[in-house]
Scaffold this active site. Structure first.
Site, PDB file in Angstrom:
ATOM      1  N   ASP A  68       0.865  -1.180   0.000  1.00 63.98           N
ATOM      2  CA  ASP A  68       0.000   0.000   0.000  1.00 63.98           C
ATOM      3  C   ASP A  68       0.897   1.224   0.000  1.00 63.98           C
ATOM      4  OD1 ASP A  68      -2.680   0.958  -0.111  1.00 63.98           O
ATOM      5  OD2 ASP A  68      -2.392   1.783   1.880  1.00 63.98           O
ATOM      6  N   SER A  69       0.467   2.219  -0.737  1.00 65.03           N
ATOM      7  CA  SER A  69       1.312   3.399  -0.870  1.00 65.03           C
ATOM      8  C   SER A  69       0.430   4.624  -0.979  1.00 65.03           C
ATOM      9  CB  SER A  69       2.212   3.267  -2.107  1.00 65.03           C
ATOM     10  OG  SER A  69       1.462   2.847  -3.218  1.00 65.03           O
ATOM     11  N   PHE A 144       3.934   6.433 -12.959  1.00 65.63           N
ATOM     12  CA  PHE A 144       2.465   6.425 -12.977  1.00 65.63           C
ATOM     13  C   PHE A 144       1.956   7.397 -11.914  1.00 65.63           C
ATOM     14  CE2 PHE A 144       3.608   3.205  -9.859  1.00 65.63           C
ATOM     15  CZ  PHE A 144       2.675   3.361  -8.850  1.00 65.63           C
ATOM     16  N   GLY A 145       0.639   7.515 -11.815  1.00 67.10           N
ATOM     17  CA  GLY A 145       0.019   8.317 -10.749  1.00 67.10           C
ATOM     18  C   GLY A 145       0.531   9.754 -10.726  1.00 67.10           C
ATOM     19  N   ARG A 173       9.136   2.804  -3.200  1.00 67.06           N
ATOM     20  CA  ARG A 173       8.893   1.358  -3.370  1.00 67.06           C
ATOM     21  C   ARG A 173      10.217   0.598  -3.371  1.00 67.06           C
ATOM     22  NH1 ARG A 173       5.545   2.444  -6.707  1.00 67.06           N
ATOM     23  NH2 ARG A 173       3.821   2.569  -5.244  1.00 67.06           N
TER      24      ARG A 173
END
Ligand code: IMP
Length: 186
Positions: A68-69, A144-145, A173
């Site tokens: 989860d991030s 991404f994001g 990550r």
């Protein structure tokens, strides 16, 4: 050395790519299951652990990885934080920039929490953070994001401009994966 076969309990191919790069000696695939439990935890750890427990019901013989991030923005009191995945619907970058329109404190931090469960149910964890700030305009095409609007401390480019190779070595990550590897190898 025997490769450690693991399943990442996520549907996000970007996370898979980054974890494979950060843990090259592990053999990681996406879990490939439907019906993930909702992310209702109050911490990244709770959500990561819930995903790993869900994965274990599908792959009880393998090491499962819950991840989860999120992104915490100082000028927004730490939001979107643990709710990052549900923030802004189809346009999270647009919403964040709109909310930051008049905000001067643009310091931000990415956080990643990894939790593994082995077939005996033994848990290991790794946490990683990346400090930086949010810029006004999206720049770059990798990652991404929120990567096109996040400039890490000490860098001029956004994460999307710095690219996947930079991310492989420096992201929250990658840092969480290094901590996890050290914990699992104990
Ligand atoms: P979750 O971990 O699936 O709950 O989603 C976390 C959310 O945080 C993602 O959907 C992104 O919006 C954001 N996020 C987490 N890690 C990253 C990253 O490495 N780059 C950009 N956005 C990220």
């Amino acid at each position: 050395m025997e490769r450690l076969v693991a399943r990442l309990c996520s549907t996000n191919p970007g996370k898979l790519r980054e974890l494979r790069a950060a843990l090259p000696e592990w053999e990681i695939e996406l879990l490939g299951a439907d019906g993930y439990p909702p992310e209702t935890g109050e911490t990244y750890y709770e959500n990561a652990r819930t995903k790993a427990e869900f994965g274990r019901t599908h792959e009880p013989e393998l090491l499962v990885i819950g991840e989860d991030s999120g992104l915490e923005v100082a000028g927004l009191g730490g939001r979107p934080g643990v709710h990052s995945a549900r923030f802004g619907g189809d346009d999270p970058v647009g919403r964040l920039l709109a909310e930051l329109h008049d905000v001067t404190d643009r310091r931000a931090r990415y956080i990643c929490e990894l939790v593994t469960l082995d077939p005996d149910g033994v848990e290991h964890r790794g946490t990683g953070t990346l400090e930086g700030q949010i810029v006004d305009e999206p720049r770059g095409s990798e990652g991404f994001g929120y990567d096109p609007i996040f400039v890490p401390e000490g860098e001029d480019g956004t994460v999307a401009e710095l690219g996947n190779e930079w991310k492989r070595r420096n992201s929250h990550r990658a840092r969480a994966a290094a901590a996890l590897r050290a914990a699992v190898d104990l």
